[in-house]
Design an enzyme around this catalytic site. Structure first.
Site, PDB file in Angstrom:
ATOM      1  N   GLY A 207       0.873  -1.358  -0.141  1.00  0.00           N
ATOM      2  CA  GLY A 207       0.028   0.048   0.044  1.00  0.00           C
ATOM      3  C   GLY A 207       0.815   1.431  -0.007  1.00  0.00           C
ATOM      4  O   GLY A 207       1.986   1.222  -0.434  1.00  0.00           O
ATOM      5  N   ASN A 208       0.282   2.367   0.241  1.00  0.00           N
ATOM      6  CA  ASN A 208       0.969   3.690   0.311  1.00  0.00           C
ATOM      7  C   ASN A 208       0.233   4.580   1.236  1.00  0.00           C
ATOM      8  O   ASN A 208      -0.683   4.116   1.814  1.00  0.00           O
ATOM      9  CB  ASN A 208       1.006   4.003  -1.155  1.00  0.00           C
ATOM     10  CG  ASN A 208      -0.298   4.604  -1.749  1.00  0.00           C
ATOM     11  OD1 ASN A 208      -1.147   5.475  -1.228  1.00  0.00           O
ATOM     12  ND2 ASN A 208      -0.747   3.606  -2.615  1.00  0.00           N
ATOM     13  N   TYR A 209       0.990   5.766   1.672  1.00  0.00           N
ATOM     14  CA  TYR A 209       0.578   6.556   2.605  1.00  0.00           C
ATOM     15  C   TYR A 209      -0.701   7.637   2.444  1.00  0.00           C
ATOM     16  O   TYR A 209      -0.863   8.232   3.200  1.00  0.00           O
ATOM     17  CB  TYR A 209       1.716   7.307   3.071  1.00  0.00           C
ATOM     18  CG  TYR A 209       2.795   6.729   3.720  1.00  0.00           C
ATOM     19  CD1 TYR A 209       2.566   6.054   5.072  1.00  0.00           C
ATOM     20  CD2 TYR A 209       3.891   6.630   3.378  1.00  0.00           C
ATOM     21  CE1 TYR A 209       3.452   5.027   5.764  1.00  0.00           C
ATOM     22  CE2 TYR A 209       5.055   5.888   3.968  1.00  0.00           C
ATOM     23  CZ  TYR A 209       4.724   5.087   5.082  1.00  0.00           C
ATOM     24  OH  TYR A 209       5.970   4.582   5.954  1.00  0.00           O
ATOM     25  N   SER A 210      -0.960   7.374   1.234  1.00  0.00           N
ATOM     26  CA  SER A 210      -2.237   8.408   0.775  1.00  0.00           C
ATOM     27  C   SER A 210      -3.327   8.373   1.774  1.00  0.00           C
ATOM     28  O   SER A 210      -3.899   7.373   2.203  1.00  0.00           O
ATOM     29  CB  SER A 210      -2.719   8.239  -0.593  1.00  0.00           C
ATOM     30  OG  SER A 210      -3.984   9.107  -0.710  1.00  0.00           O
TER      31      SER A 210
END
Ligand code: CTP
Length: 398
Positions: A207-210
């Site tokens: 995933g990512n931090y958005s």
């Protein structure tokens, strides 16, 4: 007509036709309006709070003396873009004409400065009574809209003037009273937000931090400007925005499906989501033990916005580029290349090195246009950037 995002107070006075306001409420909601119902005590004899609560999906304030810390009459008066009183009884009309404020609804009316529409419904004799007629003149002279009641069969069985007016007439009066400087009225805006998660097994993902804040700010801004907004949100913990159709997705594949389904109908597409570029080749249905987790083979995800841009038929498409280059100049070069390669009209490039921007309410960067312009954005609220992007998209749509 769709007039999304506007707040309406629907005041219900104690007349037998109060039940007709249930249908009015539904029709107002269909226009995208957000409704708080404020019934008078007397009207609850005809339609109870439970009905209003279920239909509006909101709390139904009746008393001045509840939740006093919120000063409900002032907060509701301030929040309302328009107030509709339906049905308006002779008694309520008389009170407002005299400036009497002895319950929540009459207090709201006295504190309010937005347009007010009265929808009178009563027996002919009461409507034609000189006292009522003088009161109606007073209301009209003060700028209130008082709709003429319908003519026909009344509850008593008599024929005459006093019937609850046709819903279409009321809707027209309400939309006509709203301040619709909303330049996105009738436009369909499709927005993606958040960060996709690509499952490795039932407990792990790539995933990512958005946070989704920029996409949600765009959805909010577009809805406030009257657009019909569909938000495809990936894994954001932000609450749904009233009046915005939100489709919750997890992976890039799910996001791609949801966007494809809604793209052709849209006027504007804004890809604020951080889409994972890869997904695991296989997703295990059982948790993989750490001994077995040696290598994760990856498969590239399709480039969603690039695919959609190939099928564009008049849409304005805006992308985002989150860069971490050593210089802003280099970041902008890369963003410009992404805009060209993906077939976008605009791209917003921001510097996210060191975790900046993610989760924040403000942003810094630059908007690039496919005609070579550059608009610097410095420590700006995400909702302000949202409005800047919507201005550009609207200009382009013409
Ligand atoms: N995007 C997309 N589909 C993907 C990847 C990105 O639609 N599979 C969109 C993003 O929503 C964004 C724009 O493309 O609007 C640029 O995203 P970014 O991640 O910066 O670009 P990539 O092409 O993935 O480039 P890289 O990760 O190599 O920097």
């Amino acid at each position: 007509m769709y007039v999304g995002g506007r707040e309406i107070v629907l005041g219900v006075a104690g007349g037998i036709s109060a039940y007709k306001s249930c249908e009015l409420l539904r029709r107002l909601q269909e226009l995208g309006l957000l409704i708080t119902v404020v019934p008078t005590r007397a009207s609850l004899n005809f339609v109870g709070s439970a009905t209003w609560e279920a239909l509006s999906g909101r709390e139904v304030p009746v008393d001045l003396w509840n939740q006093i810390h919120q000063v409900p009459h002032i907060s509701l008066a301030k929040r309302a873009d328009a107030i509709v009183i339906a049905p308006a009884t002779a008694d309520l009309i008389a009170k407002v004409a005299a400036g009497i404020a002895d319950d929540l609804l009459t207090n709201i009316l006295l504190a309010n400065s937005s347009p007010v529409i009265f929808v009178p419904a009563m027996h002919s004799e009461m409507w034609l009574n000189p006292a009522t007629q003088v009161n109606i003149e007073t209301l009209r002279s003060r700028g209130y809209v008082v709709i003429e009641p319908g003519v026909g069969k009344l509850t008593s069985g008599d024929l005459g003037i006093g019937r609850y007016p046709e819903i279409e007439v009321i809707l027209k009066a309400v939309t006509g009273s709203l301040d619709l400087t909303s330049d996105l009225l009738g436009r369909k805006v499709l927005i993606s937000a958040g960060g996709t998660r690509e499952a490795i097994d039932p407990v792990r993902y790539i995933g990512n931090y958005s946070s989704g804040k920029q996409g949600y700010a765009l959805a909010y801004a577009a809805a406030m400007r009257g657009a019909q907004v569909t938000l495809v949100a990936a894994n954001s913990s932000l609450p749904d925005i009233e009046g915005v159709k939100t489709i919750h997705v997890r992976s890039a594949t799910e996001m791609s499906w949801a966007l494809e389904e809604n793209f052709i109908d849209s006027d504007i597409l804004i890809m604020a989501a951080a889409v994972a570029d890869f997904r695991p080749l296989t997703t295990s249905s059982r948790k993989i033990s750490k001994e077995d987790m040696t290598v994760i083979e990856l498969l590239p995800n399709t480039d969603i916005v690039k695919n959609l841009a190939r099928r564009k038929n008049g849409q304005v498409i805006i992308g985002f580029a989150a860069q971490t280059e050593s210089s802003m100049e280099r970041s902008l070069q890369i963003a410009a290349e992404k805009m060209r390669e993906k077939g976008l009209d605009f791209i917003y490039c921001n510097d996210v090195s060191g975790g900046a921007i993610f989760g924040s309410d403000s942003t810094s960067g630059a908007i690039l246009t496919n005609t070579g312009e550059r608009i610097a954005i410095s420590s700006t609220q995400k909702v302000t950037l949202a409005n800047n992007l919507l201005d550009l998209a609207l200009d382009k749509l013409g």
